[in-house]
Scaffold this motif. Sequence first.
Motif, PDB file in Angstrom:
ATOM      1  N   HIS A   1       0.847  -1.198   0.000  1.00  0.00           N
ATOM      2  CA  HIS A   1       0.000   0.000   0.000  1.00  0.00           C
ATOM      3  C   HIS A   1       0.881   1.245   0.000  1.00  0.00           C
ATOM      4  CE1 HIS A   1      -3.427  -2.620   0.979  1.00  0.00           C
ATOM      5  NE2 HIS A   1      -2.608  -3.220   1.815  1.00  0.00           N
ATOM      6  N   TYR A   2       0.474   2.249  -0.770  1.00  0.00           N
ATOM      7  CA  TYR A   2       1.237   3.482  -0.900  1.00  0.00           C
ATOM      8  C   TYR A   2       0.300   4.683  -0.824  1.00  0.00           C
ATOM      9  CZ  TYR A   2       4.492   0.067  -2.831  1.00  0.00           C
ATOM     10  OH  TYR A   2       5.270  -1.045  -3.014  1.00  0.00           O
ATOM     11  N   ASP A   3       0.832   5.778  -0.268  1.00  0.00           N
ATOM     12  CA  ASP A   3       0.102   7.034  -0.185  1.00  0.00           C
ATOM     13  C   ASP A   3       0.777   8.023  -1.139  1.00  0.00           C
ATOM     14  OD1 ASP A   3      -1.120   9.429   0.403  1.00  0.00           O
ATOM     15  OD2 ASP A   3      -0.912   9.237   2.587  1.00  0.00           O
ATOM     16  N   LEU A   4       0.082   8.378  -2.215  1.00  0.00           N
ATOM     17  CA  LEU A   4       0.676   9.257  -3.220  1.00  0.00           C
ATOM     18  C   LEU A   4       0.968  10.653  -2.678  1.00  0.00           C
ATOM     19  CD1 LEU A   4      -1.348   8.252  -6.414  1.00  0.00           C
ATOM     20  CD2 LEU A   4       0.969   7.566  -5.743  1.00  0.00           C
ATOM     21  N   ASP A   5       0.310  11.044  -1.594  1.00  0.00           N
ATOM     22  CA  ASP A   5       0.621  12.334  -0.982  1.00  0.00           C
ATOM     23  C   ASP A   5       2.019  12.335  -0.360  1.00  0.00           C
ATOM     24  OD1 ASP A   5      -1.810  13.425  -1.691  1.00  0.00           O
ATOM     25  OD2 ASP A   5      -2.786  12.961   0.215  1.00  0.00           O
ATOM     26  N   ARG A   6       2.569  11.157  -0.156  1.00  0.00           N
ATOM     27  CA  ARG A   6       3.890  11.040   0.449  1.00  0.00           C
ATOM     28  C   ARG A   6       4.976  10.722  -0.587  1.00  0.00           C
ATOM     29  NH1 ARG A   6       3.299   8.209   6.308  1.00  0.00           N
ATOM     30  NH2 ARG A   6       5.164   9.492   6.581  1.00  0.00           N
ATOM     31  N   LEU A   7       4.596  10.715  -1.856  1.00  0.00           N
ATOM     32  CA  LEU A   7       5.547  10.454  -2.929  1.00  0.00           C
ATOM     33  C   LEU A   7       6.516  11.634  -3.057  1.00  0.00           C
ATOM     34  CD1 LEU A   7       6.503   8.765  -5.368  1.00  0.00           C
ATOM     35  CD2 LEU A   7       4.684   9.841  -6.708  1.00  0.00           C
ATOM     36  N   ARG A   8       7.814  11.342  -3.064  1.00  0.00           N
ATOM     37  CA  ARG A   8       8.810  12.413  -3.052  1.00  0.00           C
ATOM     38  C   ARG A   8       9.850  12.322  -4.161  1.00  0.00           C
ATOM     39  NH1 ARG A   8       5.368  14.075  -0.544  1.00  0.00           N
ATOM     40  NH2 ARG A   8       5.343  14.994   1.540  1.00  0.00           N
ATOM     41  N   THR A   9      10.193  11.131  -4.631  1.00  0.00           N
ATOM     42  CA  THR A   9      11.313  11.017  -5.563  1.00  0.00           C
ATOM     43  C   THR A   9      10.987  10.079  -6.712  1.00  0.00           C
ATOM     44  OG1 THR A   9      12.349   9.146  -4.407  1.00  0.00           O
ATOM     45  CG2 THR A   9      12.974  11.363  -3.697  1.00  0.00           C
ATOM     46  N   VAL A  10      11.676  10.327  -7.824  1.00  0.00           N
ATOM     47  CA  VAL A  10      11.671   9.410  -8.966  1.00  0.00           C
ATOM     48  C   VAL A  10      13.123   9.205  -9.375  1.00  0.00           C
ATOM     49  CG1 VAL A  10      11.067   9.116 -11.400  1.00  0.00           C
ATOM     50  CG2 VAL A  10       9.369  10.029  -9.808  1.00  0.00           C
ATOM     51  N   ASP A  11      13.509   7.960  -9.496  1.00  0.00           N
ATOM     52  CA  ASP A  11      14.870   7.617  -9.928  1.00  0.00           C
ATOM     53  C   ASP A  11      14.799   6.724 -11.154  1.00  0.00           C
ATOM     54  OD1 ASP A  11      16.306   8.881  -7.787  1.00  0.00           O
ATOM     55  OD2 ASP A  11      15.666   7.249  -6.476  1.00  0.00           O
ATOM     56  N   LEU A  12      15.741   6.927 -12.067  1.00  0.00           N
ATOM     57  CA  LEU A  12      15.851   6.068 -13.242  1.00  0.00           C
ATOM     58  C   LEU A  12      17.041   5.144 -13.076  1.00  0.00           C
ATOM     59  CD1 LEU A  12      14.858   5.497 -16.220  1.00  0.00           C
ATOM     60  CD2 LEU A  12      16.742   6.969 -16.929  1.00  0.00           C
ATOM     61  N   PHE A  13      16.794   3.842 -13.200  1.00  0.00           N
ATOM     62  CA  PHE A  13      17.864   2.853 -13.229  1.00  0.00           C
ATOM     63  C   PHE A  13      18.083   2.422 -14.668  1.00  0.00           C
ATOM     64  CE2 PHE A  13      16.477   2.432  -8.837  1.00  0.00           C
ATOM     65  CZ  PHE A  13      17.668   2.273  -8.143  1.00  0.00           C
ATOM     66  N   MET A  14      19.334   2.268 -15.033  1.00  0.00           N
ATOM     67  CA  MET A  14      19.700   1.791 -16.358  1.00  0.00           C
ATOM     68  C   MET A  14      20.625   0.601 -16.194  1.00  0.00           C
ATOM     69  SD  MET A  14      20.376   5.431 -18.266  1.00  0.00           S
ATOM     70  CE  MET A  14      20.605   4.586 -19.821  1.00  0.00           C
TER      71      MET A  14
ATOM     72  N   ASP B   1       7.997   7.926   3.794  1.00  0.00           N
ATOM     73  CA  ASP B   1       7.954   6.961   4.888  1.00  0.00           C
ATOM     74  C   ASP B   1       8.991   5.856   4.707  1.00  0.00           C
ATOM     75  OD1 ASP B   1       6.874   5.582   2.768  1.00  0.00           O
ATOM     76  OD2 ASP B   1       4.975   5.081   3.743  1.00  0.00           O
ATOM     77  N   GLY B   2       9.861   6.023   3.693  1.00  0.00           N
ATOM     78  CA  GLY B   2      10.936   5.060   3.472  1.00  0.00           C
ATOM     79  C   GLY B   2      10.638   3.997   2.432  1.00  0.00           C
ATOM     80  N   GLN B   3       9.405   3.892   1.985  1.00  0.00           N
ATOM     81  CA  GLN B   3       9.071   2.885   0.980  1.00  0.00           C
ATOM     82  C   GLN B   3       9.604   3.291  -0.395  1.00  0.00           C
ATOM     83  OE1 GLN B   3       5.308   0.440   1.291  1.00  0.00           O
ATOM     84  NE2 GLN B   3       4.530   2.442   1.950  1.00  0.00           N
ATOM     85  N   ARG B   4       9.956   2.288  -1.164  1.00  0.00           N
ATOM     86  CA  ARG B   4      10.334   2.468  -2.562  1.00  0.00           C
ATOM     87  C   ARG B   4       9.776   1.307  -3.362  1.00  0.00           C
ATOM     88  NH1 ARG B   4      14.392   6.444  -3.128  1.00  0.00           N
ATOM     89  NH2 ARG B   4      15.518   6.903  -1.190  1.00  0.00           N
ATOM     90  N   VAL B   5       9.333   1.602  -4.569  1.00  0.00           N
ATOM     91  CA  VAL B   5       8.858   0.548  -5.458  1.00  0.00           C
ATOM     92  C   VAL B   5       9.343   0.849  -6.867  1.00  0.00           C
ATOM     93  CG1 VAL B   5       6.626   1.689  -5.900  1.00  0.00           C
ATOM     94  CG2 VAL B   5       6.855  -0.803  -6.218  1.00  0.00           C
ATOM     95  N   VAL B   6       9.805  -0.193  -7.549  1.00  0.00           N
ATOM     96  CA  VAL B   6      10.324  -0.059  -8.906  1.00  0.00           C
ATOM     97  C   VAL B   6       9.320  -0.637  -9.889  1.00  0.00           C
ATOM     98  CG1 VAL B   6      12.205  -0.641 -10.489  1.00  0.00           C
ATOM     99  CG2 VAL B   6      12.676  -0.316  -8.051  1.00  0.00           C
ATOM    100  N   PHE B   7       9.068   0.103 -10.970  1.00  0.00           N
ATOM    101  CA  PHE B   7       8.266  -0.415 -12.079  1.00  0.00           C
ATOM    102  C   PHE B   7       9.198  -0.720 -13.247  1.00  0.00           C
ATOM    103  CE2 PHE B   7       4.893   1.855  -9.806  1.00  0.00           C
ATOM    104  CZ  PHE B   7       3.841   0.937  -9.877  1.00  0.00           C
ATOM    105  N   SER B   8       8.986  -1.881 -13.848  1.00  0.00           N
ATOM    106  CA  SER B   8       9.808  -2.290 -14.983  1.00  0.00           C
ATOM    107  C   SER B   8       8.914  -2.896 -16.055  1.00  0.00           C
ATOM    108  CB  SER B   8      10.853  -3.322 -14.537  1.00  0.00           C
ATOM    109  OG  SER B   8      11.607  -3.786 -15.640  1.00  0.00           O
TER     110      SER B   8
END
Length: 350
Positions: free
Chosen positions: A142-155, A174-181
């Motif tokens: 579960h994620y709260d989009l109001d707490r979304l702070r960063t976007v990183d690109l991995f290559m 809140d420390g959570q991170r999720v990667v979409f691929s």
Amino acid sequence: MARPEPGRAWRVARGAGIALALAALLVTLLWGVGALYFQLRLPSALTALLILAWGVVCVAAGVALLGRTRHWRIALGVYLAAMLALVLWWTSLAPSNERDWAADVAQMTQGQVQGSQVTLQNVRNFTWRSETDFDPRWETRHYDLDRLRTVDLFMSYWGSAAIAHTLVSFGFDDGQRVVFSVEIRKERHESFSELGGFFKEFEMSVIAADERDIIGTRTYARGEDVHLYPIRMPREAMRALFVSYVETANALAVAPRFYHTVTANCTTIIYRMVRAIVPVPADPRILLSGYLPGYLYKIGALDKRLPLQTWRDWSAIGERAREARAQGRDFSTAIRAGQPLPEPGLPGAP
């Protein structure tokens, strides 16, 4: 200057037409060979025989175009009939979500968005010891989009410097991170093939995963050269991109789609999602994904307070990832150690 004689002009035009026809014939020859090779589900000897027959038909058509046979009408007719049969067969090939999938793509990520609250099903969180030795685990997060702070690109590079697999990671305060691929959805007996990606060999899937899983396996299980770039993006654009990933994943779960090496791959899909949110220019580096950092720097998606080379030098995370694994440290924190500037969207960042 004297005008060319009509007879000469006609011969030039005829020669040009024949050259174009032969070029088109060569393209269809190669396409037909690839289609038959990658898609025929027949014994290998029979597949080879059909490929040979297609080659003979194309060569005969080429000889006919050059006027080297009295039976040119028959040769061209056979070619056109064979080409029509190939096209009809090709268009009948449909993507499916019901196959014997490889374990790492056995599930499809899906999600529900209600206001700022997002629930993702089938978030991958495998523990990898090697490419073939792992503990599978699929989670609901579960994620709260109001707490979304960063976007990183991995290559992730595995061969040519011009081509990289691209993954996007979202970070929350809140420390959570999720990667979409955007991944090929390969079957158990399949392995990745750039050529196969031109010939409907793979379906496409959007996988959401823990960073330690999907980035870790590429660094210390596969030995790929992985780089990390923090992306500057307005908060609302971050949110819209996250939702776009969820919508794309949901759409693929309902209506499967073939992966394509050029037109529907990990980078072009990201570009289309981003372009629908913010105006970003087209660029050849969208296709030559290994060179994306230069493009990102040009459009301001990488912080220009530092030279691009500084970002390139820091971006290689392989050693940091392997040390984090060996020392049992938090993976996401370790791979970002020594970042030249604060992460965008976090305290102290611009």
